[in-house]
Scaffold this motif. Structure first.
Motif, mmCIF file in Angstrom:
data_model
loop_
_atom_site.group_PDB
_atom_site.id
_atom_site.type_symbol
_atom_site.label_atom_id
_atom_site.label_comp_id
_atom_site.label_asym_id
_atom_site.label_seq_id
_atom_site.Cartn_x
_atom_site.Cartn_y
_atom_site.Cartn_z
ATOM 1 N N ALA A 113 0.643 -1.418 0.279
ATOM 2 C CA ALA A 113 0.104 -0.106 0.084
ATOM 3 C C ALA A 113 0.871 1.250 -0.194
ATOM 4 C CB ALA A 113 -0.726 -0.349 1.373
ATOM 5 N N GLY A 114 2.416 1.535 -0.138
ATOM 6 C CA GLY A 114 2.958 2.421 0.124
ATOM 7 C C GLY A 114 3.242 2.747 1.231
ATOM 8 N N LYS A 115 3.509 4.353 1.120
ATOM 9 C CA LYS A 115 4.712 4.950 2.771
ATOM 10 C C LYS A 115 3.111 5.867 2.976
ATOM 11 C CE LYS A 115 8.933 4.046 1.963
ATOM 12 N NZ LYS A 115 10.185 4.279 1.433
ATOM 13 N N VAL A 116 3.155 6.506 3.999
ATOM 14 C CA VAL A 116 2.353 7.167 4.771
ATOM 15 C C VAL A 116 3.253 8.386 5.169
ATOM 16 C CG1 VAL A 116 0.390 8.057 6.247
ATOM 17 C CG2 VAL A 116 0.136 5.711 4.618
ATOM 18 N N ARG A 117 3.675 9.479 5.673
ATOM 19 C CA ARG A 117 3.835 9.662 6.003
ATOM 20 C C ARG A 117 3.122 11.134 7.223
ATOM 21 N NH1 ARG A 117 8.403 8.693 3.821
ATOM 22 N NH2 ARG A 117 9.029 9.343 1.472
ATOM 23 N N LEU A 118 4.138 10.605 8.556
ATOM 24 C CA LEU A 118 2.753 11.300 9.817
ATOM 25 C C LEU A 118 4.010 12.167 10.403
ATOM 26 C CD1 LEU A 118 1.188 8.257 10.937
ATOM 27 C CD2 LEU A 118 0.375 9.867 9.338
ATOM 28 N N SER A 119 3.283 13.879 10.447
ATOM 29 C CA SER A 119 4.742 14.487 11.684
ATOM 30 C C SER A 119 4.489 14.291 12.637
ATOM 31 C CB SER A 119 3.925 16.673 11.516
ATOM 32 O OG SER A 119 2.665 16.026 11.613
ATOM 33 N N LEU A 120 3.335 13.576 13.155
ATOM 34 C CA LEU A 120 3.282 12.903 14.926
ATOM 35 C C LEU A 120 2.365 11.766 14.640
ATOM 36 C CD1 LEU A 120 2.484 16.244 16.793
ATOM 37 C CD2 LEU A 120 4.691 15.069 17.036
ATOM 38 N N TRP A 121 2.664 11.161 15.371
ATOM 39 C CA TRP A 121 2.224 9.745 15.547
ATOM 40 C C TRP A 121 2.019 9.257 17.002
ATOM 41 C CZ3 TRP A 121 3.639 4.667 17.542
ATOM 42 C CH2 TRP A 121 3.040 4.002 16.893
ATOM 43 N N ARG A 122 1.354 8.540 17.542
ATOM 44 C CA ARG A 122 1.252 7.971 18.706
ATOM 45 C C ARG A 122 0.024 6.583 18.701
ATOM 46 N NH1 ARG A 122 -0.758 10.022 24.868
ATOM 47 N NH2 ARG A 122 -2.241 8.493 25.578
ATOM 48 N N GLY A 123 1.375 5.444 19.187
ATOM 49 C CA GLY A 123 0.301 4.560 19.880
ATOM 50 C C GLY A 123 0.242 3.353 21.101
ATOM 51 N N ARG A 124 -0.299 3.090 21.120
ATOM 52 C CA ARG A 124 -0.449 1.946 22.158
ATOM 53 C C ARG A 124 0.936 1.428 22.440
ATOM 54 N NH1 ARG A 124 -4.642 -2.098 24.562
ATOM 55 N NH2 ARG A 124 -3.826 -3.483 22.220
ATOM 56 N N LEU A 125 1.262 1.158 23.079
ATOM 57 C CA LEU A 125 2.809 0.712 23.061
ATOM 58 C C LEU A 125 2.970 -1.293 23.165
ATOM 59 C CD1 LEU A 125 5.556 2.162 26.061
ATOM 60 C CD2 LEU A 125 5.769 0.624 24.154
ATOM 61 N N ALA A 126 1.704 -1.363 23.621
ATOM 62 C CA ALA A 126 1.812 -2.656 23.888
ATOM 63 C C ALA A 126 1.234 -3.902 22.625
ATOM 64 C CB ALA A 126 -0.149 -3.608 24.924
ATOM 65 N N ASP A 127 0.819 -2.916 21.577
ATOM 66 C CA ASP A 127 0.598 -3.216 19.984
ATOM 67 C C ASP A 127 1.899 -2.944 19.657
ATOM 68 O OD1 ASP A 127 -2.179 -3.169 20.758
ATOM 69 O OD2 ASP A 127 -2.257 -1.232 19.785
ATOM 70 N N VAL A 128 2.800 -3.082 19.705
ATOM 71 C CA VAL A 128 4.002 -2.867 19.051
ATOM 72 C C VAL A 128 4.645 -4.345 19.512
ATOM 73 C CG1 VAL A 128 6.939 -1.867 19.411
ATOM 74 C CG2 VAL A 128 4.762 -0.570 19.554
ATOM 75 N N SER A 129 5.676 -5.236 18.179
ATOM 76 C CA SER A 129 5.568 -6.425 18.539
ATOM 77 C C SER A 129 7.146 -6.469 18.212
ATOM 78 C CB SER A 129 5.043 -7.469 17.757
ATOM 79 O OG SER A 129 5.257 -7.138 15.831
ATOM 80 N N GLY A 130 7.685 -5.114 17.695
ATOM 81 C CA GLY A 130 9.114 -5.422 17.649
ATOM 82 C C GLY A 130 9.952 -4.590 16.914
ATOM 83 N N TRP A 131 11.570 -3.931 17.976
ATOM 84 C CA TRP A 131 11.641 -2.647 17.286
ATOM 85 C C TRP A 131 13.329 -3.032 17.412
ATOM 86 C CZ3 TRP A 131 15.046 -0.141 21.709
ATOM 87 C CH2 TRP A 131 15.488 -1.110 22.340
ATOM 88 N N ALA A 132 13.399 -1.542 17.255
ATOM 89 C CA ALA A 132 15.063 -1.254 16.887
ATOM 90 C C ALA A 132 15.716 0.169 16.830
ATOM 91 C CB ALA A 132 15.454 -2.336 15.464
ATOM 92 N N LEU A 133 16.429 -0.126 17.691
ATOM 93 C CA LEU A 133 16.862 1.646 17.101
ATOM 94 C C LEU A 133 17.488 1.499 15.743
ATOM 95 C CD1 LEU A 133 18.820 2.334 19.994
ATOM 96 C CD2 LEU A 133 17.176 2.892 20.069
ATOM 97 N N GLY A 134 17.506 2.973 15.234
ATOM 98 C CA GLY A 134 17.849 3.428 13.926
ATOM 99 C C GLY A 134 16.557 3.127 12.841
ATOM 100 N N ARG A 135 16.954 4.012 11.587
ATOM 101 C CA ARG A 135 15.680 3.491 10.533
ATOM 102 C C ARG A 135 16.202 3.097 9.364
ATOM 103 N NH1 ARG A 135 12.888 9.103 9.740
ATOM 104 N NH2 ARG A 135 12.587 9.743 11.669
ATOM 105 N N PRO A 136 15.263 1.922 9.174
ATOM 106 C CA PRO A 136 15.943 2.095 7.394
ATOM 107 C C PRO A 136 16.564 2.402 6.765
ATOM 108 C CG PRO A 136 13.151 1.749 7.637
ATOM 109 C CD PRO A 136 13.962 2.448 8.991
ATOM 110 N N GLN A 137 17.352 1.476 5.608
ATOM 111 C CA GLN A 137 18.178 2.323 4.791
ATOM 112 C C GLN A 137 17.845 2.317 3.518
ATOM 113 O OE1 GLN A 137 22.636 1.219 5.825
ATOM 114 N NE2 GLN A 137 22.467 1.860 7.343
#
Length: 142
Positions: free
Chosen positions: A118-142
């Motif tokens: 579906a492509g990318k959606v850019r957001l200036s601010l985003w807020r989400g529930r921590l319990a909905d995060v299933s994984g994470w890594a420091l840094g951004r994709p290259q």
């Protein structure tokens, strides 16, 4: 006397919710100490891959209030005060012993949501529930 499965206490519904990642919660608590701090992060959610700058609650609230002040129309002066009004209401609802609890919400600035096909959606601010995060890594994709 032991309880059997026929007693009301044993058959009462138990509400469970996903448990947020403790290390991510502690990282967010650390960011809450300094409003100007942020860290690049990539999150895995059920909606897709989300990356941006992880910020603390106070930084998100300040950015949100700034964004609300830019909304035009009648009643916009009320919107500018809305983030602080919400926080004040929450502080009044929470008991003193719960005030030190770990964060339950995660905040990103300059976020990009990458959804499969579906492509990318850019957001200036985003807020989400921590319990909905299933994984994470420091840094951004290259």
């Amino acid at each position: 006397m032991s309880e059997t499965l026929d007693t009301p206490a044993a058959t009462a519904a138990v509400i469970t919710e996903p448990v947020p990642d403790l290390q991510l919660q502690l990282l967010m608590r650390l960011l809450d100490r300094e409003q100007r701090s942020s860290l690049p992060i990539t999150l895995t959610t059920s909606s897709g891959i989300l990356h941006g700058d992880l910020i603390g609650h106070e930084a998100w609230k300040a950015d949100w209030a700034r964004a609300l002040r830019q909304v035009e129309g009648e009643g916009t002066n009320l919107l500018a005060e809305f983030p602080e009004t919400v926080d004040q209401g929450l502080r009044e609802m929470v008991a003193d012993d719960d005030a030190s609890s770990l964060p339950r919400w995660i905040h990103l600035r300059d976020a990009t949501l990458v959804m499969g096909g579906a492509g990318k959606v850019r957001l200036s601010l985003w807020r989400g529930r921590l319990a909905d995060v299933s994984g994470w890594a420091l840094g951004r994709p290259q």
